[in-house]
Design a protein around this motif. Structure first.
Motif, short mmCIF file in Angstrom:
data_model
loop_
_atom_site.label_atom_id
_atom_site.label_comp_id
_atom_site.label_asym_id
_atom_site.label_seq_id
_atom_site.Cartn_x
_atom_site.Cartn_y
_atom_site.Cartn_z
N PRO A 196 0.77 -1.15 0.08
CA PRO A 196 0.04 0.06 0.09
C PRO A 196 0.71 1.28 0.18
O PRO A 196 1.86 1.32 0.53
N ILE A 197 0.43 2.26 -0.74
CA ILE A 197 1.21 3.63 -1.08
C ILE A 197 1.51 4.21 0.38
O ILE A 197 2.33 4.81 0.67
N GLY A 198 0.39 4.14 1.43
CA GLY A 198 0.48 4.97 2.51
C GLY A 198 1.87 4.29 3.50
O GLY A 198 2.56 5.07 3.88
N SER A 199 1.96 2.89 3.25
CA SER A 199 2.88 2.35 3.97
C SER A 199 4.37 2.66 3.15
O SER A 199 5.57 2.78 3.89
N ALA A 210 2.94 10.86 -4.72
CA ALA A 210 2.98 9.43 -4.20
C ALA A 210 1.59 8.70 -4.43
O ALA A 210 1.79 7.30 -4.99
N SER A 248 1.17 5.06 -7.70
CA SER A 248 0.41 3.70 -7.90
C SER A 248 -0.14 3.62 -9.06
O SER A 248 -0.47 2.27 -9.20
N THR A 287 -0.28 11.02 2.67
CA THR A 287 -0.38 10.15 1.67
C THR A 287 -0.92 8.77 2.29
O THR A 287 -1.69 8.22 1.63
N ALA A 288 -0.95 8.56 3.77
CA ALA A 288 -1.54 7.57 4.40
C ALA A 288 -2.98 7.55 4.27
O ALA A 288 -3.61 6.95 4.04
N GLY A 310 -4.36 7.42 0.65
CA GLY A 310 -4.35 6.11 0.35
C GLY A 310 -5.50 5.41 0.97
O GLY A 310 -6.20 4.47 0.19
N GLU A 342 -7.09 1.58 1.38
CA GLU A 342 -6.07 0.79 2.00
C GLU A 342 -6.61 0.66 3.39
O GLU A 342 -6.62 1.79 4.07
N ARG A 354 -0.81 -0.71 11.44
CA ARG A 354 -0.49 0.25 10.62
C ARG A 354 -0.32 1.63 10.92
O ARG A 354 0.77 2.51 10.87
N LEU A 358 3.10 4.08 11.33
CA LEU A 358 3.13 5.31 10.74
C LEU A 358 3.35 6.30 11.60
O LEU A 358 4.40 7.16 11.28
#
Lengths: 109, 133
Positions: A58-61, B29, B33, B82-83, B86, B92, B98, B102
């Motif tokens: 996943p891009i967030g990670s 970012a 993808s 970005t998180a 996403g 996501e 996670r 993060l």
């Protein structure tokens, strides 16, 4: 297996970012061409490897790991090669980032 | 216009440039993808343009904001944004593991940049304009 390859690509992307950051430092404000070329090559490689990694991760990670490895690597280079501060609180920050990277790897879905 | 208000304007502009730089960071970012390993032309072009825009805006912001602060805000906002994007745009999962990981990475990066004691090496990268009294 594919997942492991993606994480190897992501680690490679982080290492290329450290190379790029070091090149830009040595280019003295982008004045020295050889290091500037090094920066462009390393940054291109870094983005390419990141794009491969995010096919699975996943891009967030992936983005956080990429930034994290970049920060840890450039700080380590600064401490070893450029005599920057090795204060305990800076080492603690490095360990915190590494813990986060390992945590993301372990919680990978 | 008085000199001090000029400097205030410069700083405000610099902070807007810095936040925009972070937003472009999030944009490339998320965009990466969709490039499928840079095999798709339009997403790839978008990523390259957004990356250059992000660096250019960061470089301009550095004329009024110290390197450590600017880099912390730029990479911290970039990673958090970005998180979140996403999760919202790409679905996501935001599991406890996670989110905690993060936060550890973002916290570590912020700590490194904000606690940083300036050295000769980093000062030569970002000449900070002296602000007159």
């Amino acid at each position: 297996m594919i997942d492991s390859l993606a994480w190897i690509a992501l680690s490679g992307a982080g290492c290329c970012e450290v190379l790029a950051a070091t090149c830009i430092l040595l280019s003295e404000g982008m004045r020295r061409t050889r290091w500037l070329v090094g920066f462009v090559v390393a940054m291109t490689g870094s983005l390419f490897l990141l794009s491969v990694a995010v096919r699975t991760i996943p891009i967030g990670s992936a983005y956080a790991v990429w930034t994290g490895i970049g920060a840890v690597g450039t700080t380590a280079v600064g401490m070893i090669a450029f005599n920057e501060s090795r204060a305990p609180r800076r080492i603690a920050c490095l360990l915190l980032i590494l813990a986060g990277v390992v945590g993301l790897r372990l919680s990978a879905v | 216009m008085a000199k001090s208000s000029d400097q205030r304007d410069n700083r405000a502009v610099a902070w807007i440039q810095l936040v925009l730089a972070a937003l472009f960071e999030v944009a490339w970012a998320i965009g990466i993808s969709f490039t499928e390993g840079f095999t798709r032309a339009w997403p790839s072009l978008g990523v390259v343009v957004a990356t250059i825009a992000s660096f250019a805006l960061l470089a301009r912001a550095l004329k009024s904001i110290p390197l450590g602060t600017a880099y912390a805000v730029w990479s911290g906002l970039g990673a958090a944004g970005t998180a979140v994007c996403g999760a919202i745009l790409l679905g996501e999962p935001l599991t406890v593991g996670r989110v905690a990981s993060l936060c550890a990475i973002i916290g570590g990066v912020l700590g490194l940049r904000l606690l940083h004691e300036p050295s000769a090496a980093t000062q030569s990268v970002a000449p900070i304009k002296k602000v007159g009294a």
